[in-house]
Enzyme design. Sequence first.
Site, short mmCIF file in Angstrom:
data_model
loop_
_atom_site.label_atom_id
_atom_site.label_comp_id
_atom_site.label_asym_id
_atom_site.label_seq_id
_atom_site.Cartn_x
_atom_site.Cartn_y
_atom_site.Cartn_z
CG ASP A 604 -1.81 1.18 1.33
OD1 ASP A 604 -2.34 1.58 0.29
OD2 ASP A 604 -1.98 1.70 2.43
CD GLU A 714 -9.03 20.72 0.10
OE1 GLU A 714 -9.80 20.35 1.02
OE2 GLU A 714 -9.40 21.29 -0.92
CB SER A 760 -10.44 10.72 -9.71
OG SER A 760 -11.63 10.11 -10.16
NE ARG A 831 -0.09 14.53 -2.69
CZ ARG A 831 -0.76 13.50 -2.16
NH1 ARG A 831 -0.10 12.52 -1.58
NH2 ARG A 831 -2.06 13.45 -2.21
CG ASP A 914 -3.66 9.21 -3.10
OD1 ASP A 914 -4.41 10.04 -3.64
OD2 ASP A 914 -3.01 9.43 -2.08
NE ARG A 994 -8.50 8.30 -7.71
CZ ARG A 994 -8.81 9.00 -6.63
NH1 ARG A 994 -9.23 8.38 -5.54
NH2 ARG A 994 -8.69 10.30 -6.60
CE LYS A 1000 -5.14 -0.92 -2.06
NZ LYS A 1000 -4.85 -0.29 -0.76
CG ASP A 1020 -1.32 2.00 6.87
OD1 ASP A 1020 -1.32 3.09 7.44
OD2 ASP A 1020 -1.68 1.85 5.69
#
Length: 1284
Positions: A604, A714, A760, A831, A914, A994, A1000, A1020
Site C-alpha cells: 500500500d 488541503e 479524480s 505533489r 490514491d 485508484r 487489491k 496499514d
Amino acid sequence: MSSYIRVSSPSPSGESSDLDLDLEELDPTSGGGGVGSGGGAGYSVGYRSVLGENHRSSFSPTRRGRTSVDGAGGPGRIALRRMKGREGPEDEEALLGRRSREEDIHDEEETSNLRDGGVAGGGEMRLLRRLGSRISLRSTTGEDAVVDFTPSKETRVVGLRPGGAGGKYPPNIISNHKFTAFTFLPLTLWHEFSFFFNLYFLLVALSQCIPVLRIGFLSSYIVPLVFVLSITLGKEAHDDIARRRRDTEANSEPYEVLSFTDGGVLKRKKGARLGKKKSATGAEGQELREGGDDSDDIRIVSKKSKDLKVGDILVLKKDDRVPADVVILKTISNEVNQAEEGGGNDTSGEAFIRTDQLDGETDWKLRLAPALTQALHCSSLAYLTITASAPSKEVNNFIGSISFNPSAPSSTAPSAMGSSMPLGPGASSSSLSALPATASSSMGLSVDNTAWANTVLASNSTTLAAIVYTGPETRAALSTSRSRSKTGLLEKEINNLTKILCVLTFSLSIALVALQGFESGQNEPGVKDSPNPGEVVSGSWYIKILRFLVLFSSIIPISLRVNLDMGKSAYAWFIEHDKGIEGTVVRTSTIPEELGRVEYLLSDKTGTLTQNDMELKKIHVGTVSYAGEAMDEVADYIRLGFSTGGGKDASGGVQAPPAIQLNAATTRTRREIGSRVRDVVLALALCHNVTPTTTTDEGASEATITYQASSPDEIAIVRWTESVGLRLSHRDRKGMKLQSVDTGEVVVRVKILEVFPFTSEGKRMGIVVQFMAGEKSKEPDLLGSGAEEENSSTGDIWFYQKGADTVMSSIVQANDWLDEECSNMAREGLRTLVVGRKKLSIQRYQEFSAKHKAASLLLANRDKEMGKVVEEYLEHDLELLGVTGVEDKLQKDVKPSLELLRNAGIKIWMLTGDKVETARCVAVSAKLVSRGQYVHTIAKLKRKDHAYDALEFLRNKTDSCLLIDGESLALFLDTYKSEFISLAVQLPAVIACRCTPTQKADVARLIRVFTKKRICCIGDGGNDVSMIQAADVGVGIVGKEGRQASLAADFSIEQFCHLTKLLVWHGRNSYKRSAKLAQFVMHRGLVISVCQTMFSIASRGEPIALYQGWLLVGYASLYTMAPVFSLVLDRDVDERLANLYPELYKELTEGRSLSYRTFFVWVLVSIYQGGIIQGLSQILVGLDHFERMVSVSFTVLVLNELIMVALEITTWHMWMIFAELGTALFFFASIPLLGEYFDLQYVISWAFVWRVAAISAISLVPPWVVKTVRRRLKPPSYAKIQGV
C-alpha cells in the site's frame, strides 16, 4: 417484489466527496436549532476495532454512470428532497418501488414539476418510489468472502418510538471465532488428517491395535502422534479463545442510548441542554438533567454493544467508535468558540467521522444530520420513522427517507419546534412553517447522513444517531472475508517428500517379502537369541508386508512434525525479541519460513510507504520560488499585506483583494512580488474544504485549533497559510473567516456562494466567494440575515480554483513558466497544485447561478450540463497565481529499504487508492522508479481494442514501469487476464492506483496463482485487510490508520523499514534452519530403517524388530532430539553480510536448501551409513550374539547422528555445544538402565570400544571427505562472501 437495479453516485469516479453538497438539498428548512451543548466529552472507546481482526471493507470495484436524481440540485449526491403530507407506510411503499397505473400516467407531469422546482408532495413521493425501486440488492461476494448470515433483502421501516421493530432484526453481536465447542474437534482433526503425513501415522498407530501386527510398545506409536496433535489443537484452541475474548470485549463495550418515557414522549423545558448528567444507580442508568428541574428528565441508559437494537438512538461523543450502521439525527457542538459565540447551539448538523477501518483513508469525512431532525427537540425524535434500503456491502451508497409524524397514538406530542429551541441566524419564519408540529414531514436520506459501523466520531460534538443495521447486516460485516488457513511452501515440499518415502517403504516391504516368496509359512523362531522367539508369526505374506510397513514407519518420522512445529515457535520468539525491530508481533507462527521465499511484494502507499503527513515545501509565483528559510520572506509579505490599515476599508472588513500598500521607497518589482505572494496565499487560505475545530485537551488551559478535511493536502496547505500569518479561524457551509496570526484580528470575511469539489476526473477544486465588510461587533453573526447581508451584496465576487497542472494549464491564461516549474517539482517528488483566480461581476455571477441551478435540476445528463455551465462562465482565462509543491513524507528509510529489496530479487508492486499523479510522485520520491526509467501510464481505458493496443506496446517496453488506474485494471482483468498478468510480472515495477480493496486482493491472488511464487502484501489500513489475507505472507503496519491491518496480518511491524530485516535476515534463517532440520530428521529415520532392513535380510526376510521398546523411543527423542533441534540456532552468515549482500536472498527463492536433489543426496548418505553400521555390526559381532550386536549398532547409530549434526553446523552457539555434550553424556549414563536390550558386560570391554570406533569412522569419514572436496571445488555463495 420488483426487480431492482443499482443506483450509483453520479460521479464517474465513484467517489463520495464531502464538498458535493447543496444548501437547499441538505437543509430545506434553512434553519433549525440545536440544544445547548453539554459537558465535556464522555468516555473514549479509543482506536481499537470493535469488529475484530477479520473485518474489512469491500465495495464494488466498478461504479456505473450517473443514475441518481437530486431534486434540489445538489451536484453529485443521491439525496431525496423533503416531502410533505406523507406518513410512514407511504415511505415504505416508496422505497419498495410499488407503482400504480396513475403514477405511470403522471410521470411526465412529475418530471415537469420537479424541473420547475415544485414541491408537490405527490410528485416527490412518486419520484422517491422510482428511486427506491432501484435499490441495489446484489449479494455477490468475492472469492474469499464468507457470510454465515444471510442478510435481509427487504426494505425496512424503523420506528424510533419505544418497542420498535428492533426485535425482528439480528442482534448486534460480533463473532469472529472459527469453532464452537461441538465443531472444534471434528474440524481441527479433519484439517490435520487432510495432510498425508498425519494420516500415515494415524494408520500406523491404529495398526498396533491388531495383535498380529503389534511390534514393540503400543505407546511408542500412539504417544508421538497424540503429542503432535495436542500441540496443534492447543494452538488452535488458544487462538480461537483469543478471538472469542476480543469478541466478548467488543460486544460488552458500553454505549449510551436515549430512553423515552411517558409513552415515548419527553417533555422539555426552555434552556434544556443535552450532556449535563448526574450519576444514577440501578438499571435506569444515567439521567439527563433539564433546566435544573428533576421532574422532567431525559433518561440515558447504558447498554452493551451486543444489546443494541435497530431503532435505538445512540448518544455518541468524540472518539466513540460507532457500533452499528446508523443514521445521524442531530449534532450538538461542544466547541469552545461556539459555546461562547452562539450559546452552544449547533444549527449546521455537521459531524466528522474517521473511516480508516472501512476505506483506509485517515482523512475525516463530513456527515450531516437531516435538516428535519436537526431542528427537532430530543424529545420529538420518538416520532421519527426511517425507511431504509436492504442491507448492502456498498459503503458509498445508501438510499432512504425519514419522516416525522407527531400524532402518536399514546399521547399528545409537544411542539417539535417551540420558542425554547434557539434558532440560528439562517432560520426564518418561512423555513419554520415548512415543518409544522402537527403535520407529517419527510425528507430523503443519502450516504451523507450515515455513519457505518467501525467508523469513529471525530468532531467535538455530541451526536444522536438511530441504528438501522446491526451485527451481520452492517456494511463492515457484509464486507468481511474469513481468513484462510495458510500453509507454507516448505510444508508442501516436505509433504511431497514424505510421499516419496512412503512409496520407498512400500517398495522395500514388498521386496523383502518377495525375496522369500509369497507363500504362507508356519511359525519360525527367527534368530537364536531373540528374547521371545515364539512372538514371531510368519503367517500369510500380506501379514508380513504389513508388519514390515510398521517396522519401517520410522522412515517417515513422526518427530518431523514435532521438530518443525517447535522450530516455528522458536523462530517466532527470535522475531518478537529482536531489538532491531521492536514491536513486531508474529500472529501466524506456522509460516515463518515463507519470509525467506518471497518474490513479489505488494505494498500500500498511504501510511505504508508514506507517513500520510503532508507538508507544503515549495511555492512558485511566476518569477520567484520560495522554499525552506525563504518562507520567512513570504510571512513578511503577509504581515505587511494584512497589517492594520493595510488592505482594509473603513468598515474594517477586507473587500476584494487589493494590491499590497507598501512604503514609497519600495521598488515597483518588490511591490509586484509582494502583491502576487499575498494573492496566492489568500487564494490558498480560501480555496479548500477545511473546517477548523477548537478543542481543549485534558489538563490544558487554552483551546487549540485543529483542522478537519477530506484531503491531507488541503490540511497541509491551510497549516502553511497559518505558518506564514493567515489563519482560518471559522468555517461553515455559508462562509469563512481569516484572522491575522500576529494581531489575532479577523482580516478577511467571505460568503461561500458555490463550491466545486475535487474529483479524480476533474482533478481540480473550485470555490466562488464574496468578500464581506462588517463591524467587529457583528463578527459573531457571520453571514447572518438582515442588514449585513444587504451591505455585503456590494462585495467583490471571486472564483478561485486549484488543481493538477494537466488540467489547469488549459484553464489559466497563457504563460511560459508553468510546465517547466511543475516538471521541476515533480522530479523532486512533490505533489503539484496550480492556483488561479477570476473576478466576477454581480450580473455575471447571477447569470451563472441561474443556469447552474437549472442544470442541477435536470434528470438526464445533469453532470455534463452543469460542467458546461461552469466551463462557460468560470473555467477559462484564469489569472495564474502560482504553483505549490506538497510533500508526502516518506516512512523512515523507505528508499534504502526498497533498494535493498529490489537487489534481493523481489519485484515490488504499489497498490493504492490514491490519484494517478500522487502515486507517480510517491513512486519517484521513494525510488520505486529509478532515475530516468520510463513510466508508461494506462488510464481511463474503456474499450477492449485500446486495452489490446496497450498490451502490445508494453511487450516492447518490458524495462519500463507500469502505472495503471483501477478502471483500466478492471478492464484488463475482465478481458485479457492471462495476457496482462504474464506481461506485468516481467516488469521491474508496477503501480496500480485508484484500486478498491477487492481489486487489491484480486491482484494478489492472480499473481499467486499465475506465477506459483510466494507473494507478500503489506498495508496499514482496513482497506488492506483483503489483500493481506489473500497473500502468502501478510504484513500489517501499526499506524495512523488503526490496527485492523495489523490484527489481520500474519506479521505485525511498526515501520516499513522493519520489513527488510524480517525478510532478508529472519526469513533467511527460518527457511535455512527448517530445511536443514527437516533433512536431519528424515536422515535420522532413514538410517535406522536401513539398519532394520539389513537385519531383516539377514533374518531370512522375517519382520522382526531390531530395536524394540525404549531403544526405539529413546533414539527419536532423548538421544538425538536436542542436538538435531539445536540446528534452529545455526546461521550461515551474520546479519551484516545478509544486509550487505541482499543477492544471497535470491538463492532462497529457488528452494535449493530443500529440493529433490538435496533430498536424494541425503537418502544416499543414509543408505550408506545405515548399511555400514548394521552390516559391519553383524559381521564383526554376528547374529548369534543378538544383544551384543544391538549394543554396538545402536551405540554407533547414536554417535553417528551426534557427529553428523556437529559436521553440518556452520556457526556454533553455546546451546549447541551443551546439547551435543549433554546428550552424549546422558546416553552413556543411561546405558546401565538398558540391560534388557544391551549386554552390559560386553559394553565395558575393549572389544566393544574398538568395534564402535571402527564402524563410526567408516560411516562418517567418507561423507565428510566428499563434502569437504565439493566445498573446495564449488563453494556456496555465503562461503565466497566470508572468504572461507
